[in-house]
Design a protein around this motif. Structure first.
Motif, PDB file in Angstrom:
ATOM      1  N   GLY A   1       0.815  -1.200   0.000  1.00 38.45           N
ATOM      2  CA  GLY A   1       0.000   0.000   0.000  1.00 38.45           C
ATOM      3  C   GLY A   1       0.851   1.253   0.000  1.00 38.45           C
ATOM      4  N   GLY A   2       0.440   2.257  -0.785  1.00 41.33           N
ATOM      5  CA  GLY A   2       1.193   3.503  -0.882  1.00 41.33           C
ATOM      6  C   GLY A   2       2.173   3.522  -2.033  1.00 41.33           C
ATOM      7  N   MET A   3       2.424   2.356  -2.657  1.00 39.96           N
ATOM      8  CA  MET A   3       3.317   2.280  -3.817  1.00 39.96           C
ATOM      9  C   MET A   3       2.480   2.285  -5.101  1.00 39.96           C
ATOM     10  SD  MET A   3       6.172   2.400  -2.361  1.00 39.96           S
ATOM     11  CE  MET A   3       7.120   1.974  -0.907  1.00 39.96           C
ATOM     12  N   ASP A   4       3.149   2.392  -6.243  1.00 36.57           N
ATOM     13  CA  ASP A   4       2.465   2.460  -7.531  1.00 36.57           C
ATOM     14  C   ASP A   4       1.910   1.088  -7.906  1.00 36.57           C
ATOM     15  OD1 ASP A   4       1.596   2.815 -10.098  1.00 36.57           O
ATOM     16  OD2 ASP A   4       3.480   3.606 -10.891  1.00 36.57           O
ATOM     17  N   PRO A   5       0.585   0.908  -7.933  1.00 35.22           N
ATOM     18  CA  PRO A   5       0.024  -0.419  -8.236  1.00 35.22           C
ATOM     19  C   PRO A   5       0.296  -0.865  -9.666  1.00 35.22           C
ATOM     20  CG  PRO A   5      -1.719   1.236  -8.106  1.00 35.22           C
ATOM     21  CD  PRO A   5      -0.460   1.904  -7.645  1.00 35.22           C
ATOM     22  N   ARG A   6       0.445   0.095 -10.602  1.00 34.14           N
ATOM     23  CA  ARG A   6       0.707  -0.284 -11.998  1.00 34.14           C
ATOM     24  C   ARG A   6       2.081  -0.933 -12.122  1.00 34.14           C
ATOM     25  NH1 ARG A   6      -0.304   5.547 -14.376  1.00 34.14           N
ATOM     26  NH2 ARG A   6       0.945   5.886 -12.485  1.00 34.14           N
ATOM     27  N   ALA A   7       3.076  -0.360 -11.449  1.00 29.73           N
ATOM     28  CA  ALA A   7       4.414  -0.958 -11.474  1.00 29.73           C
ATOM     29  C   ALA A   7       4.394  -2.345 -10.841  1.00 29.73           C
ATOM     30  CB  ALA A   7       5.398  -0.053 -10.752  1.00 29.73           C
ATOM     31  N   GLU A   8       3.600  -2.503  -9.778  1.00 27.51           N
ATOM     32  CA  GLU A   8       3.500  -3.817  -9.134  1.00 27.51           C
ATOM     33  C   GLU A   8       2.868  -4.842 -10.068  1.00 27.51           C
ATOM     34  OE1 GLU A   8       3.080  -2.212  -4.525  1.00 27.51           O
ATOM     35  OE2 GLU A   8       1.314  -2.954  -5.597  1.00 27.51           O
ATOM     36  N   ARG A   9       1.829  -4.435 -10.805  1.00 22.30           N
ATOM     37  CA  ARG A   9       1.184  -5.367 -11.736  1.00 22.30           C
ATOM     38  C   ARG A   9       2.150  -5.793 -12.844  1.00 22.30           C
ATOM     39  NH1 ARG A   9      -3.526  -2.232 -10.639  1.00 22.30           N
ATOM     40  NH2 ARG A   9      -3.140  -0.811 -12.389  1.00 22.30           N
ATOM     41  N   ARG A  10       2.966  -4.850 -13.326  1.00 10.01           N
ATOM     42  CA  ARG A  10       3.948  -5.199 -14.362  1.00 10.01           C
ATOM     43  C   ARG A  10       4.961  -6.208 -13.828  1.00 10.01           C
ATOM     44  NH1 ARG A  10       3.375   0.413 -15.637  1.00 10.01           N
ATOM     45  NH2 ARG A  10       5.198   0.950 -14.362  1.00 10.01           N
ATOM     46  N   ALA A  11       5.387  -6.015 -12.559  1.00 12.52           N
ATOM     47  CA  ALA A  11       6.336  -6.957 -11.949  1.00 12.52           C
ATOM     48  C   ALA A  11       5.716  -8.340 -11.802  1.00 12.52           C
ATOM     49  CB  ALA A  11       6.793  -6.433 -10.592  1.00 12.52           C
ATOM     50  N   LEU A  12       4.444  -8.392 -11.432  1.00 12.03           N
ATOM     51  CA  LEU A  12       3.763  -9.678 -11.299  1.00 12.03           C
ATOM     52  C   LEU A  12       3.604 -10.355 -12.658  1.00 12.03           C
ATOM     53  CD1 LEU A  12       1.035  -8.655  -8.683  1.00 12.03           C
ATOM     54  CD2 LEU A  12       2.992 -10.156  -8.269  1.00 12.03           C
ATOM     55  N   GLU A  13       3.351  -9.570 -13.697  1.00 10.11           N
ATOM     56  CA  GLU A  13       3.220 -10.135 -15.043  1.00 10.11           C
ATOM     57  C   GLU A  13       4.543 -10.751 -15.511  1.00 10.11           C
ATOM     58  OE1 GLU A  13       1.857  -6.949 -17.460  1.00 10.11           O
ATOM     59  OE2 GLU A  13      -0.169  -6.917 -16.596  1.00 10.11           O
ATOM     60  N   ARG A  14       5.678 -10.100 -15.139  1.00  8.91           N
ATOM     61  CA  ARG A  14       6.983 -10.638 -15.529  1.00  8.91           C
ATOM     62  C   ARG A  14       7.294 -11.935 -14.801  1.00  8.91           C
ATOM     63  NH1 ARG A  14       8.323  -5.055 -15.319  1.00  8.91           N
ATOM     64  NH2 ARG A  14       9.200  -5.311 -13.217  1.00  8.91           N
ATOM     65  N   GLY A  15       6.704 -12.130 -13.628  1.00  9.75           N
ATOM     66  CA  GLY A  15       6.913 -13.353 -12.863  1.00  9.75           C
ATOM     67  C   GLY A  15       7.779 -13.145 -11.638  1.00  9.75           C
ATOM     68  N   ALA A  16       7.467 -13.839 -10.550  1.00  3.70           N
ATOM     69  CA  ALA A  16       8.238 -13.735  -9.312  1.00  3.70           C
ATOM     70  C   ALA A  16       8.118 -15.034  -8.535  1.00  3.70           C
ATOM     71  CB  ALA A  16       7.733 -12.576  -8.462  1.00  3.70           C
ATOM     72  N   HIS A  17       9.227 -15.433  -7.898  1.00  8.28           N
ATOM     73  CA  HIS A  17       9.192 -16.616  -7.028  1.00  8.28           C
ATOM     74  C   HIS A  17       8.577 -16.285  -5.665  1.00  8.28           C
ATOM     75  CE1 HIS A  17      12.751 -17.532  -9.694  1.00  8.28           C
ATOM     76  NE2 HIS A  17      12.000 -18.602  -9.879  1.00  8.28           N
ATOM     77  N   ILE A  18       8.914 -15.096  -5.138  1.00  5.88           N
ATOM     78  CA  ILE A  18       8.473 -14.719  -3.785  1.00  5.88           C
ATOM     79  C   ILE A  18       7.812 -13.343  -3.865  1.00  5.88           C
ATOM     80  CG2 ILE A  18       9.222 -14.227  -1.423  1.00  5.88           C
ATOM     81  CD1 ILE A  18      11.657 -16.049  -1.940  1.00  5.88           C
ATOM     82  N   VAL A  19       6.615 -13.239  -3.317  1.00  7.76           N
ATOM     83  CA  VAL A  19       5.882 -11.967  -3.261  1.00  7.76           C
ATOM     84  C   VAL A  19       5.753 -11.545  -1.807  1.00  7.76           C
ATOM     85  CG1 VAL A  19       3.679 -10.815  -3.705  1.00  7.76           C
ATOM     86  CG2 VAL A  19       4.603 -12.423  -5.379  1.00  7.76           C
ATOM     87  N   VAL A  20       6.081 -10.290  -1.541  1.00  7.90           N
ATOM     88  CA  VAL A  20       5.968  -9.718  -0.189  1.00  7.90           C
ATOM     89  C   VAL A  20       5.002  -8.542  -0.259  1.00  7.90           C
ATOM     90  CG1 VAL A  20       7.198  -8.702   1.749  1.00  7.90           C
ATOM     91  CG2 VAL A  20       8.362 -10.370   0.287  1.00  7.90           C
ATOM     92  N   GLY A  21       4.054  -8.477   0.675  1.00  8.81           N
ATOM     93  CA  GLY A  21       3.101  -7.373   0.592  1.00  8.81           C
ATOM     94  C   GLY A  21       2.320  -7.141   1.853  1.00  8.81           C
ATOM     95  N   THR A  22       1.485  -6.105   1.804  1.00 11.09           N
ATOM     96  CA  THR A  22       0.576  -5.767   2.899  1.00 11.09           C
ATOM     97  C   THR A  22      -0.821  -6.294   2.552  1.00 11.09           C
ATOM     98  OG1 THR A  22       0.302  -3.583   1.869  1.00 11.09           O
ATOM     99  CG2 THR A  22       1.863  -3.751   3.687  1.00 11.09           C
ATOM    100  N   PRO A  23      -1.658  -6.559   3.561  1.00  4.84           N
ATOM    101  CA  PRO A  23      -2.923  -7.265   3.303  1.00  4.84           C
ATOM    102  C   PRO A  23      -3.842  -6.595   2.289  1.00  4.84           C
ATOM    103  CG  PRO A  23      -2.431  -7.236   5.653  1.00  4.84           C
ATOM    104  CD  PRO A  23      -1.430  -6.343   5.009  1.00  4.84           C
ATOM    105  N   GLY A  24      -4.075  -5.287   2.454  1.00  7.17           N
ATOM    106  CA  GLY A  24      -5.023  -4.614   1.572  1.00  7.17           C
ATOM    107  C   GLY A  24      -4.596  -4.625   0.120  1.00  7.17           C
ATOM    108  N   ARG A  25      -3.323  -4.330  -0.145  1.00  4.27           N
ATOM    109  CA  ARG A  25      -2.842  -4.294  -1.533  1.00  4.27           C
ATOM    110  C   ARG A  25      -2.817  -5.695  -2.148  1.00  4.27           C
ATOM    111  NH1 ARG A  25       0.007  -0.636  -4.530  1.00  4.27           N
ATOM    112  NH2 ARG A  25      -1.430   0.838  -3.525  1.00  4.27           N
ATOM    113  N   LEU A  26      -2.425  -6.705  -1.368  1.00  2.00           N
ATOM    114  CA  LEU A  26      -2.433  -8.076  -1.877  1.00  2.00           C
ATOM    115  C   LEU A  26      -3.843  -8.504  -2.275  1.00  2.00           C
ATOM    116  CD1 LEU A  26       0.007  -9.773   0.658  1.00  2.00           C
ATOM    117  CD2 LEU A  26       0.400  -9.544  -1.809  1.00  2.00           C
TER     118      LEU A  26
END
Length: 563
Positions: free
Chosen positions: A110-135
Motif C-alpha cells: 500500500g502507498g506504492m504504484d500499483p501499476r508498477a506492481e502489476r507489471r512486476a507480477l506479469e513478468r513473474g516472481a518466485h516470492i511476493v511480499v506485501g501488505t494485506p489490503g494491496r495483496l
C-alpha cells in the motif's frame, strides 16, 4: 557453527557471506526435522531473527533439492506483513538470503504504484511480499495468481489483527491452494490468532523457544517518577545522559510527538518525528535519516512505529505510558534485539505509579525505580566521555608536530587543554533542572495566586471546553508548570486563563509565532474574564464540569424543582 545438513547450500552460502556463525533459537527451532513440511505457529518477537527463520523454513518447499530456482512464473511463496516499512524490510532480508538461489521478488505494498506492481507480477516472481489490503486488491483484479503457491507466511500476525486486517487475511488464505504450508509468526498468541490458526492451518507445530518465553531478557527496564511538568525535561535529560547511537521515544498522540520533536530539535538534538499524517515518502526519508546517522532520535506514536525496524536501537523511552501491557511489550521490543543489550525507560507521573506497576506486572518484566539524571550526573558523564575521546589516544602526526609545539610554547599545556575542553563543551546542550517529586507533593498550597496576566482562549462551553483537558494543553503547549496557572474561567465561546506574571512572557514565546495550542486553539492577551464566566480550576481548587447544571429526569415526572 551453522548446521550445514539443515540449511540448503545456496542459503548456507548467503549466511556465511553475511557473517552468520550461529543461528538464533527461533531459527534453529523452525529447522527441527519434526517441523519440516508442517504448518507452524511461532511465537517470535521483533528482533529475534524471525525473517531469516521463515526464509530458512520455506527454503525446502521452494528449492525442492535444487541449487537454484527455475524460471520465475507464478509465485511459490507469499509473505504478508502489517505495514509498508516491515514489508520492505522483509523483502530486503529475503533478497540477500535467496540471492545465491536466483530468487525473483515482487512487492505489493500500500502507498506504492500499483501499476508498477502489476507489471512486476506479469513478468513473474518466485516470492511476493506485501501488505494485506494491496495483496487482496491484486488478487481481486486477477493480477496476482496464487494457484502454484507452496508456502504462505503471516508475519506479525497479532499486529495485523490489531490493525483490522482479519477479513483481508482470510480472503488471501482462502485464495491459496489448500495443500500449501502456512507459517504464522506472532509476538503473542491471543484468541484471534488461535482462531485464525485453527481455521487455516493443519496439524500445526507450536514453536515457542525458551529464549522467547523470557520476556525481553536483554532489556534493562527503568522507571522514573516525575512531576507532570517535568515529563519533557526528564526525557531530554535521559537522551543527553545516555547519548545513545539510536533512540526511540514513544508518545500517545501525534500532537505530543510533534511537540517533543520540535522542542528537541530546538535544543540541538538530531531528531525525526513519525506520526500518522506523514506521507509514505516522508516516513521513508525519516527512517533513512535514522539508518544513515543523520538523525539519532525518533519520536513516534504507536501506530506510526508499528513494524519499523531500526538496527542498533539502544534506548526506548516511554514519554507517555502505554495503554496496556501488550503495547508496552511491543514498544520495548524495538531494543534488546538479536543478542544486543537495550534500555527501556518509562517516564511516570507521580500519580500514575500504580498504573505503571500494573503495566509492568502484566508484561511480566521487572524494573528498577530511580530518579532521572540531573545536571550533575550529566556533567559527570560528559566529562567522562571527553576523557575517553578517541582523538586523545592518537599519536601526534608528523605534519601536526610544528603547530603542536607552537601552541604549547605560546600558551602552555594548561591553556591549550582548557581551550580544548571549552570547545567540546560548547557543543553540548545544557541539561535541565528537575524537581524532586517528593518535594513537590509536600509543597503546601498557596493562599493566593499573586501577580498574574490574563489570556483568552478561542474555545468555550459551545465547544465543550473543560478544565480537565484545557489545563494539560496549556501546560504542555505553553511550557508551564501547574503552579504557573491560576484560575480558568469558561464562557460561552471563549475561556480566560490566569498565568503567573513572571511566566507570561515565556508562555507567549512558547506558543509563538502562531499563538495557538493543540487543536487550533488560539490565544490572545486579555484584560480578564467577563462577568458571568464559569469558574474552572484554580490554585488548590478542583476542576468543575463545564456547561449548565442538569437535573435528573424521572420517567412519569416532569423535570424541575420539587414543590
Amino acid at each position: 557453527m551453522l548446521a550445514a545438513q539443515l540449511v540448503p547450500s545456496p542459503l548456507l552460502s548467503a549466511l556465511a557471506q553475511r557473517g552468520y556463525e550461529d543461528l538464533t533459537p527461533v531459527q534453529e527451532a523452525v529447522l527441527d526435522p519434526e517441523v519440516a513440511g508442517r504448518d507452524a505457529l511461532v511465537s517470535a518477537r521483533t528482533g529475534s531473527g524471525k525473517t531469516v527463520a521463515f526464509g530458512l523454513s520455506m527454503a525446502a518447499d521452494l528449492l525442492q533439492g535444487a541449487e537454484r530456482l527455475g524460471p520465475a512464473e507464478a509465485p511459490l511463496a507469499l509473505v504478508v506483513a502489517p505495514t509498508r516499512e516491515l514489508a520492505m524490510q522483509v523483502r530486503r532480508e529475503l533478497e540477500w538470503l535467496y540471492a545465491p538461489a536466483g530468487a525473483v521478488f515482487a512487492s505489493c505494498i500500500g502507498g506504492m504504484d500499483p501499476r508498477a506492481e502489476r507489471r512486476a507480477l506479469e513478468r513473474g516472481a518466485h516470492i511476493v511480499v506485501g501488505t494485506p489490503g494491496r495483496l487482496r486488491d491484486h488478487i481481486e483484479r486477477r493480477a496476482l495468481d496464487l494457484a502454484d503457491l507452496r508456502t504462505a507466511v503471516l508475519d506479525e500476525a497479532d499486529e495485523m489483527l490489531d490493525l483490522g486486517f482479519r477479513e483481508d487475511l482470510e480472503f488471501i488464505l482462502a485464495a491459496a491452494p489448500e495443500d500449501r504450508r502456512t507459517l504464522l509468526f506472532s509476538a503473542t498468541v491471543p484468541k484471534g490468532i488461535a482462531a485464525l490458526a485453527e481455521r487455516f492451518q493443519r496439524d500445526a507445530a507450536r514453536i515457542s523457544t525458551a529464549a522467547e518465553r523470557r520476556a525481553h531478557a536483554d532489556i534493562d527496564y527503568r522507571a522514573y517518577a516525575v512531576i507532570p511538568a517535568d515529563r519533557e525535561n526528564a526525557v531530554y535529560n535521559l537522551l543527553r545522559f545516555h547519548d545513545a547511537e539510536r533512540a526511540l521515544v514513544f508518545c500517545t498522540t501525534r500532537a505530543s510527538a510533534a511537540h517533543l520533536a520540535a522542542r528537541f530539535t530546538n535544543r540541538g538534538l538530531p531528531v525525526v518525528a513519525l506520526s500518522g499524517e506523514l506521507s509514505q515518502s516522508e516516513r521513508s526519508h525519516a527512517l533513512q535519516a535514522m539508518r544513515d546517522g543523520r538523525a539519532r532520535i525518533c519520536v513516534a506514536t504507536d501506530v506510526a512505529a508499528r513494524g519499523i525496524d531500526l538496527p542498533g536501537l539502544d534506548l526506548v523511552i516511554h514519554a507517555d505510558l502505554p495503554t496496556n501491557s501488550e503495547t508496552l511489550v511491543h514498544r520495548s521490543g524495538r531494543t534488546g534485539r538479536a543478542g544486543r543489550k537495550g534500555l527501556c525507560a518509562l517516564i511516570v507521573p507521580v500519580k500514575a505509579r500504580r498504573k505503571a506497576e500494573r503495566l509492568l506486572a502484566g508484561a511480566g518484566v521487572e524494573t528498577t525505580w530511580a530518579s532521572p539524571p540531573g545536571p550533575a550526573e550529566i556533567q559527570a558523564r560528559d566529562d567522562a566521555s571527553i576523557l575517553e575521546d578517541p582523538g586523545l589516544a592518537e599519536a601526534v602526526a608528523q605534519d601536526e608536530q610544528a603547530m603542536v609545539a607552537a601552541l604549547l610554547e605560546r600558551h602552555g599545556p594548561e591553556r591549550v587543554a582548557a581551550a580544548f575542553l571549552r570547545r567540546l563543551r560548547a557543543g553540548m546542550a545544557a541539561p535541565e533542572e528537575l524537581t524532586d517529586p517528593g518535594e513537590e507533593t509536600r509543597r503546601p498550597a498557596r493562599e493566593a495566586f499573586g501577580a498574574s496576566v490574563w489570556f483568552e482562549l478561542s474555545v468555550g462551553r459551545k465547544q465543550r471546553a473543560e478544565p480537565r483537558w484545557l489545563l494539560p494543553m496549556i501546560l504542555s503547549g505553553g511550557d508551564l508548570e501547574r503552579r504557573d496557572v491560576g484560575a480558568i474561567r469558561i464562557g460561552e465561546t471563549s475561556t480566560h486563563v490566569q498565568i503567573a506574571a513572571d511566566r507570561a512572557e515565556a508562555f507567549l514565546d512558547a506558543i509563538s509565532p502562531g499563538r495557538t495550542l493543540e487543536k487550533g486553539v488560539r490565544v490572545a492577551p486579555s484584560d480578564g474574564p467577563p462577568p458571568g464566566s464559569e469558574r474552572g480550576d484554580g490554585p488548590g481548587g478542583r476542576p468543575r464540569r463545564s456547561g449548565p447544571p442538569s437535573r435528573p429526569h424521572r420517567k412519569g415526572r416532569p423535570a424541575g424543582p420539587r414543590g
